[in-house]
Design a protein around this motif. Sequence first.
Motif, PDB file in Angstrom:
ATOM      1  N   ALA A   1     -24.701 113.063  -1.426  1.00  0.00           N
ATOM      2  CA  ALA A   1     -23.425 113.627  -1.884  1.00  0.00           C
ATOM      3  C   ALA A   1     -22.440 113.748  -0.726  1.00  0.00           C
ATOM      4  O   ALA A   1     -21.248 113.431  -0.863  1.00  0.00           O
TER       5      ALA A   1
ATOM      6  N   ALA B   1     -18.992 111.750  -0.372  1.00  0.00           N
ATOM      7  CA  ALA B   1     -17.742 112.496  -0.236  1.00  0.00           C
ATOM      8  C   ALA B   1     -16.880 111.917   0.883  1.00  0.00           C
ATOM      9  O   ALA B   1     -15.658 111.775   0.744  1.00  0.00           O
TER      10      ALA B   1
ATOM     11  N   ALA C   1     -13.351 110.053   0.167  1.00  0.00           N
ATOM     12  CA  ALA C   1     -12.122 110.575   0.759  1.00  0.00           C
ATOM     13  C   ALA C   1     -11.415 109.497   1.572  1.00  0.00           C
ATOM     14  O   ALA C   1     -10.186 109.360   1.519  1.00  0.00           O
TER      15      ALA C   1
END
Length: 496
Positions: free
Chosen positions: A476, A480, A484
Motif C-alpha cells: 500500500a 501510494a 502520487a
Amino acid sequence: MSIAKKLASQTAVYGVSSIVGRVLTYLLVPLYTGAFAAAQYGVVTGLYAYVSFLNVVFTYGMETTYFRFANRPGTDRRVLYDRTLSLLLVSSVGLSLLLMALARPLLGLLDIGPGHERYAYWVALILGLDAASAIPFARLRLENKARKFATVKMAGIVLNVALNLFFIVLCPYLLKRGGGHAAISAVYDPGVGVGYVFLSNLAASAFTLLLLGRELLDFRFRLNLEPLRPLLKYAYPLMLMGLAGMVNETLDRILLPKWLPAGFYPGQSSLTAVGIYGACYKLSIFMSLVIQAFRYAAEPFFFAQSTEKNSPATFALVLKWFTLCCAVIFVVISLNVEDFGALFLRRAEYRQGLAVVPVLLLANLFLGVYYNLSVWFKLTDKTYYGTYIGAGGAVLTIVLNFLLIPVLGYMGSAIATLACYFMMAVLCWRLGERHFPVPYPVARLGLWLWLAVALVALGWWVPVAGWGARHAWHLALSGAFVGALWLVEGRRLRAA
C-alpha cells in the motif's frame, strides 16, 4: 522524438543488456551463498573490492577522454581511437605483470593465507583484458551501436554464468553421484573452490575481447606520446576522481574487517561480516542497474548535446526523470526487501544484514544524481573539480567508517556511504551553479525524495503483525508513492 525520449530509448537498449545481464549475474548470489560459507564469500567480496579500484587505474579516465576529444571540431576519430587503444594495451600489460608480482602482499591485506596467489593472478588477467576492451566498447557507444554493445556484453555475461553453474553446481553434483568421474576430474578440481568464480570471469573477459575482434583488428598501433599529452592532461583528474569514487564505493568492504572489533557480531569472524555485508550490498543492484544503463547512454549524449542552445534545459529534464525513476526503485525495493532477501540470499546468516539495504539504495540514488550533475566539469574541461569532490568524499568515507564501524558495524559503513554520496551531489550542484548554470528543479525533487524516505521509514518502523498484513501494508505504501507521482508528474512525463 524529443531529445529526452531519445536518451530514454538509448538508455533502454543499454539497460536491456545491463539489467538482463546483471539479473543473470545476480542469480549467482543465491548460488554463492548456498555453496560457500560467508567467510569464503568474504574472499570473493574482498578481492572484487580491489578489482573495482584497479579497474579505474587500468583505464585511467581514457573512456570519457575519448568521448570528449572525439566531439571536438577537426578531430580525426580514427587516429584518436588508434592512439588511445594503443596506450591502453601497453599500460594494461605492464599493470597486469606488476599486479602479479604483488600478489602475496595484496592477499595479505585481506587476511587470505598463502597458497592462494593464483586468485590474484587471475584477477590481474581479468583487469588487463577488461581494460583492453574499454576503448572498443567506447567506440561502439560513440557510433551509437548500442545493439552490438549490448549483444557483446550479454554474451560475456551468459558465458560467465554458464561456467559458474558448470563448476560450482554441475561438477560437484556429478562427482557426488559418481557419474563421469574421470571426465569431470579432467576439468574440475574441488580444491579450487571459490577460485572458479574468478576463472569463470577470466574466461568471459577473454571471450568478450574476441567478440570485439572487428574493432581490434582494424586499428593501427600508434604510440606517439606527444599527441597523447592533451588526452592525458584531461584524463588524469578523471582517474583520480574515479579512484576517489572507488574509495567511496568499495573501501568499506576493505576497512570493515580491519576496524570491526573482535566479537562485535557474536560467533562471526570479520570475513563473515564482510560476506554478509557484501551479499546484502548486492540487493542495491536494482539501483545500480539503472545508473549503469544511464551512464552508458548519457555520457556520449551529454557531449553531443553540449553545443546545443537549449542544452541546460535538456540536462535539467534528464536529471528530473532520472531521479524520479530512482525514487520509485528506492521505495519499492526498500519496503519489500524481506522478499528480495529471501529470494536471493539463500542462507539465513546472510539475511541478518538486510537493514543496510534501504540505506545503500538511497546512497546509490545520490550517486546517480552526482553522475548527472558532473556533466558541467566534463563539458567545461574542468575535470580537476571532479577530483576535488571525489577526494572530499573519500576523506569523509574513511573518517565515518573509522568512527562508525566500531559502534554500528556494517550499518556504519552503509551510513558512511550515504553521507558521502549525498555530500558529493550537493557539492557538485553548488559548484555547477557557479561555472555552468543549469535550471535543475532542486526543490521539487527534494520534496519527492523526502516523501520517499518518509514512506520507507513508516514501513520499517511501524510494526504490523502477521506476514500477510505486513506485506499488504508495504504494498500500500509503495502504491501510494507511485500513484502520487503519476498524479502530479504524469502529464509532464507524457509531454517530455
